[in-house]
Design a protein around this motif. Sequence first.
Motif, PDB file in Angstrom:
ATOM      1  N   ALA A  16       0.830  -1.204   0.000  1.00  0.00           N
ATOM      2  CA  ALA A  16       0.000   0.000   0.000  1.00  0.00           C
ATOM      3  C   ALA A  16       0.869   1.261   0.000  1.00  0.00           C
ATOM      4  O   ALA A  16       0.592   2.230  -0.708  1.00  0.00           O
ATOM      5  N   LEU A  17       1.953   1.242   0.777  1.00  0.00           N
ATOM      6  CA  LEU A  17       2.848   2.390   0.838  1.00  0.00           C
ATOM      7  C   LEU A  17       3.511   2.639  -0.517  1.00  0.00           C
ATOM      8  O   LEU A  17       3.654   3.789  -0.954  1.00  0.00           O
ATOM      9  N   ALA A  18       3.890   1.556  -1.195  1.00  0.00           N
ATOM     10  CA  ALA A  18       4.523   1.696  -2.509  1.00  0.00           C
ATOM     11  C   ALA A  18       3.562   2.337  -3.508  1.00  0.00           C
ATOM     12  O   ALA A  18       3.947   3.200  -4.303  1.00  0.00           O
ATOM     13  N   VAL A  19       2.293   1.918  -3.462  1.00  0.00           N
ATOM     14  CA  VAL A  19       1.291   2.491  -4.362  1.00  0.00           C
ATOM     15  C   VAL A  19       1.096   3.974  -4.068  1.00  0.00           C
ATOM     16  O   VAL A  19       1.036   4.806  -4.986  1.00  0.00           O
ATOM     17  N   VAL A  20       1.004   4.319  -2.792  1.00  0.00           N
ATOM     18  CA  VAL A  20       0.819   5.719  -2.406  1.00  0.00           C
ATOM     19  C   VAL A  20       1.992   6.579  -2.876  1.00  0.00           C
ATOM     20  O   VAL A  20       1.805   7.681  -3.411  1.00  0.00           O
ATOM     21  N   VAL A  21       3.207   6.083  -2.703  1.00  0.00           N
ATOM     22  CA  VAL A  21       4.394   6.841  -3.103  1.00  0.00           C
ATOM     23  C   VAL A  21       4.423   7.038  -4.616  1.00  0.00           C
ATOM     24  O   VAL A  21       4.736   8.133  -5.112  1.00  0.00           O
ATOM     25  N   LEU A  22       4.078   6.005  -5.388  1.00  0.00           N
ATOM     26  CA  LEU A  22       4.050   6.126  -6.851  1.00  0.00           C
ATOM     27  C   LEU A  22       3.045   7.190  -7.295  1.00  0.00           C
ATOM     28  O   LEU A  22       3.340   8.032  -8.145  1.00  0.00           O
ATOM     29  N   ILE A  23       1.853   7.134  -6.716  1.00  0.00           N
ATOM     30  CA  ILE A  23       0.832   8.131  -7.059  1.00  0.00           C
ATOM     31  C   ILE A  23       1.287   9.525  -6.655  1.00  0.00           C
ATOM     32  O   ILE A  23       1.136  10.496  -7.410  1.00  0.00           O
ATOM     33  N   ALA A  24       1.867   9.651  -5.460  1.00  0.00           N
ATOM     34  CA  ALA A  24       2.301  10.951  -4.959  1.00  0.00           C
ATOM     35  C   ALA A  24       3.367  11.572  -5.850  1.00  0.00           C
ATOM     36  O   ALA A  24       3.321  12.778  -6.147  1.00  0.00           O
ATOM     37  N   LEU A  25       4.315  10.786  -6.306  1.00  0.00           N
ATOM     38  CA  LEU A  25       5.381  11.317  -7.141  1.00  0.00           C
ATOM     39  C   LEU A  25       4.851  11.805  -8.480  1.00  0.00           C
ATOM     40  O   LEU A  25       5.270  12.857  -8.981  1.00  0.00           O
ATOM     41  N   LEU A 351      -6.479   8.549  -2.866  1.00  0.00           N
ATOM     42  CA  LEU A 351      -6.650   9.789  -2.100  1.00  0.00           C
ATOM     43  C   LEU A 351      -5.398  10.117  -1.299  1.00  0.00           C
ATOM     44  O   LEU A 351      -4.954  11.276  -1.256  1.00  0.00           O
ATOM     45  N   ALA A 352      -4.823   9.105  -0.663  1.00  0.00           N
ATOM     46  CA  ALA A 352      -3.613   9.326   0.133  1.00  0.00           C
ATOM     47  C   ALA A 352      -2.462   9.786  -0.754  1.00  0.00           C
ATOM     48  O   ALA A 352      -1.717  10.717  -0.415  1.00  0.00           O
ATOM     49  N   GLY A 353      -2.315   9.138  -1.920  1.00  0.00           N
ATOM     50  CA  GLY A 353      -1.259   9.535  -2.850  1.00  0.00           C
ATOM     51  C   GLY A 353      -1.479  10.930  -3.395  1.00  0.00           C
ATOM     52  O   GLY A 353      -0.529  11.709  -3.559  1.00  0.00           O
ATOM     53  N   PHE A 354      -2.748  11.260  -3.685  1.00  0.00           N
ATOM     54  CA  PHE A 354      -3.072  12.584  -4.199  1.00  0.00           C
ATOM     55  C   PHE A 354      -2.741  13.664  -3.168  1.00  0.00           C
ATOM     56  O   PHE A 354      -2.134  14.693  -3.492  1.00  0.00           O
ATOM     57  N   ALA A 355      -3.136  13.438  -1.916  1.00  0.00           N
ATOM     58  CA  ALA A 355      -2.863  14.411  -0.852  1.00  0.00           C
ATOM     59  C   ALA A 355      -1.361  14.582  -0.628  1.00  0.00           C
ATOM     60  O   ALA A 355      -0.855  15.707  -0.501  1.00  0.00           O
ATOM     61  N   LEU A 356      -0.641  13.451  -0.610  1.00  0.00           N
ATOM     62  CA  LEU A 356       0.812  13.525  -0.423  1.00  0.00           C
ATOM     63  C   LEU A 356       1.469  14.218  -1.610  1.00  0.00           C
ATOM     64  O   LEU A 356       2.398  15.015  -1.441  1.00  0.00           O
ATOM     65  N   GLY A 357       0.966  13.940  -2.824  1.00  0.00           N
ATOM     66  CA  GLY A 357       1.518  14.576  -4.018  1.00  0.00           C
ATOM     67  C   GLY A 357       1.314  16.078  -4.008  1.00  0.00           C
ATOM     68  O   GLY A 357       2.196  16.840  -4.415  1.00  0.00           O
ATOM     69  N   TRP A 394     -11.011  16.201 -11.924  1.00  0.00           N
ATOM     70  CA  TRP A 394     -10.773  15.204 -12.959  1.00  0.00           C
ATOM     71  C   TRP A 394      -9.945  14.043 -12.404  1.00  0.00           C
ATOM     72  O   TRP A 394     -10.215  12.873 -12.703  1.00  0.00           O
ATOM     73  N   PHE A 395      -8.964  14.343 -11.571  1.00  0.00           N
ATOM     74  CA  PHE A 395      -8.160  13.270 -10.981  1.00  0.00           C
ATOM     75  C   PHE A 395      -9.019  12.384 -10.085  1.00  0.00           C
ATOM     76  O   PHE A 395      -8.903  11.154 -10.111  1.00  0.00           O
ATOM     77  N   LEU A 396      -9.882  13.010  -9.289  1.00  0.00           N
ATOM     78  CA  LEU A 396     -10.738  12.223  -8.401  1.00  0.00           C
ATOM     79  C   LEU A 396     -11.706  11.359  -9.203  1.00  0.00           C
ATOM     80  O   LEU A 396     -11.960  10.188  -8.849  1.00  0.00           O
ATOM     81  N   PHE A 397     -12.249  11.909 -10.288  1.00  0.00           N
ATOM     82  CA  PHE A 397     -13.146  11.135 -11.139  1.00  0.00           C
ATOM     83  C   PHE A 397     -12.406   9.949 -11.760  1.00  0.00           C
ATOM     84  O   PHE A 397     -12.930   8.826 -11.818  1.00  0.00           O
ATOM     85  N   LEU A 398     -11.174  10.195 -12.203  1.00  0.00           N
ATOM     86  CA  LEU A 398     -10.369   9.120 -12.770  1.00  0.00           C
ATOM     87  C   LEU A 398     -10.054   8.061 -11.718  1.00  0.00           C
ATOM     88  O   LEU A 398     -10.072   6.853 -12.007  1.00  0.00           O
ATOM     89  N   ALA A 399      -9.785   8.515 -10.483  1.00  0.00           N
ATOM     90  CA  ALA A 399      -9.502   7.566  -9.399  1.00  0.00           C
ATOM     91  C   ALA A 399     -10.711   6.680  -9.125  1.00  0.00           C
ATOM     92  O   ALA A 399     -10.576   5.478  -8.866  1.00  0.00           O
ATOM     93  N   VAL A 400     -11.915   7.270  -9.178  1.00  0.00           N
ATOM     94  CA  VAL A 400     -13.143   6.491  -8.976  1.00  0.00           C
ATOM     95  C   VAL A 400     -13.271   5.417 -10.034  1.00  0.00           C
ATOM     96  O   VAL A 400     -13.565   4.239  -9.749  1.00  0.00           O
ATOM     97  N   LEU A 401     -13.047   5.789 -11.291  1.00  0.00           N
ATOM     98  CA  LEU A 401     -13.193   4.830 -12.391  1.00  0.00           C
ATOM     99  C   LEU A 401     -12.134   3.739 -12.333  1.00  0.00           C
ATOM    100  O   LEU A 401     -12.437   2.547 -12.504  1.00  0.00           O
ATOM    101  N   VAL A 402     -10.887   4.141 -12.114  1.00  0.00           N
ATOM    102  CA  VAL A 402      -9.798   3.163 -12.089  1.00  0.00           C
ATOM    103  C   VAL A 402      -9.983   2.182 -10.933  1.00  0.00           C
ATOM    104  O   VAL A 402      -9.715   0.978 -11.066  1.00  0.00           O
ATOM    105  N   SER A 403     -10.471   2.665  -9.808  1.00  0.00           N
ATOM    106  CA  SER A 403     -10.674   1.797  -8.645  1.00  0.00           C
ATOM    107  C   SER A 403     -11.774   0.775  -8.891  1.00  0.00           C
ATOM    108  O   SER A 403     -11.829  -0.271  -8.213  1.00  0.00           O
ATOM    109  N   LEU A 404     -12.664   1.050  -9.845  1.00  0.00           N
ATOM    110  CA  LEU A 404     -13.746   0.112 -10.138  1.00  0.00           C
ATOM    111  C   LEU A 404     -13.273  -1.130 -10.881  1.00  0.00           C
ATOM    112  O   LEU A 404     -13.910  -2.180 -10.809  1.00  0.00           O
ATOM    113  N   VAL A 405     -12.144  -1.023 -11.602  1.00  0.00           N
ATOM    114  CA  VAL A 405     -11.677  -2.158 -12.426  1.00  0.00           C
ATOM    115  C   VAL A 405     -11.408  -3.394 -11.589  1.00  0.00           C
ATOM    116  O   VAL A 405     -11.969  -4.467 -11.861  1.00  0.00           O
TER     117      VAL A 405
END
Length: 421
Positions: A16-25, A351-357, A394-405
């Motif tokens: 989970a931390l790795a995913v958050v860091v990738l999104i944040a960067l 959301l965590a990655g977005f906030a950290l980013g 737009w990022f939040l909307f994309l996050a909603v869609l991607v999370s549905l996959v």
Amino acid sequence: MIRFILADLRRFKAGALAVVVLIALSVALSVTVTLQERAVRLGSARAAEKFDLLVGAAGSETQLALSAVFLQPSPLPLMSGGVLARLSDDPRVDFAAPVGFGDSADGYPVVGTTTTLVSALSPALAEGALFTRLGEAVVGADVPKRLGAEIKPMHGAADEGGHTHTEIAYTVTGRMAPTGTAWDRAILVPIRAVWQLHGMEEEAGHEDHDHEGHAHEDHGHEDHDHEAHVDANAGLDEHFDAATPGVPAVLVKPKTVADAYRLRQEYRGETTLAVFPAEVLTRLYATLGDARSLLLAIAIGTQVIVIAAILLVTVMHVGARQRQIGALRAFGAPRRSVLAIVWGELFVLFLAGFALGLAVGYAAAGAISASLAATTAVRMPVEFAREDIPLALWFLFLAVLVSLVPAVSALRLSPARALRA
């Protein structure tokens, strides 16, 4: 359900931390580019807003603006001092202030000008008073010189092999209030002191000022074979006539907008150049905007790659959790609950990655602006704007869609098959 999601994320905290860091960067790169480009635009625009019209010798508009407004060291051709005299007496002009470059002191540019320009930059001084004699100076807000301090000017800069003038030492009589511009790092002295120091007034008296096209290349003044004596106690003379020495630039305050356009048209010729600094900056912004678009395209491409990688890892993770998902379904968990759990886990990571980013990008832009301000003295405000809201949505909307996959992928597993896996 939220506690279940958080507990599940704690079980796989490394991933989970790795995913958050990738999104944040990836988000931080976009935020840094956007905020820094805006900071440069706002800072430079505010720095130029005090200068309505700029007149100099024919040459590069960009170089004239960068040298006269932002005090960037560069050789400028001199134009006839008669231009300054005509502008000073023009009824369409509120004031015309010469600026003379070439000298420095302790790394700060020494600029020859008039008390009129000092008052325009800083209507009320932070301390002290305007210079009233040739041997006095007013320093910018960021120049670490106290009132009464002595300033020995140097021709050019120390790292360029410049030499210190021995004919005069300026005494600091005042300090300007902060302007947020390059002039906060400038030392302002009487223009006639600069002319006399470089022997220009003596030469000007022997020149034919009817020929305005003859210019010299220098940082604003020639390094003459001899330097005239300067009487530091002599009073100011800020009246200019046809015998006035050449100047690299004149900052003009027209009385009306119409006067500004007429003056610009009148002084755009074979020997002189008149520009609106704001227009020059607009052209620079266009170039800066192209660079910003390229960097944003790279950032978006990076985000697409990151999202694809996250999707791949998440789908594999869901596959590895078939038995857990099957057990939830077997114990009667509704499909929407399973959907919410799997979707919620990935969305929380986004959301965590977005906030950290956002935090990292803001901090990075602030550090870059602080570094630029330390060298240029131009304040570059790092701030979010209303136009950033659609991008965030737009990022939040994309996050909603991607999370549905992966969530939909989890629902396709039958409970019996999942438990046998």
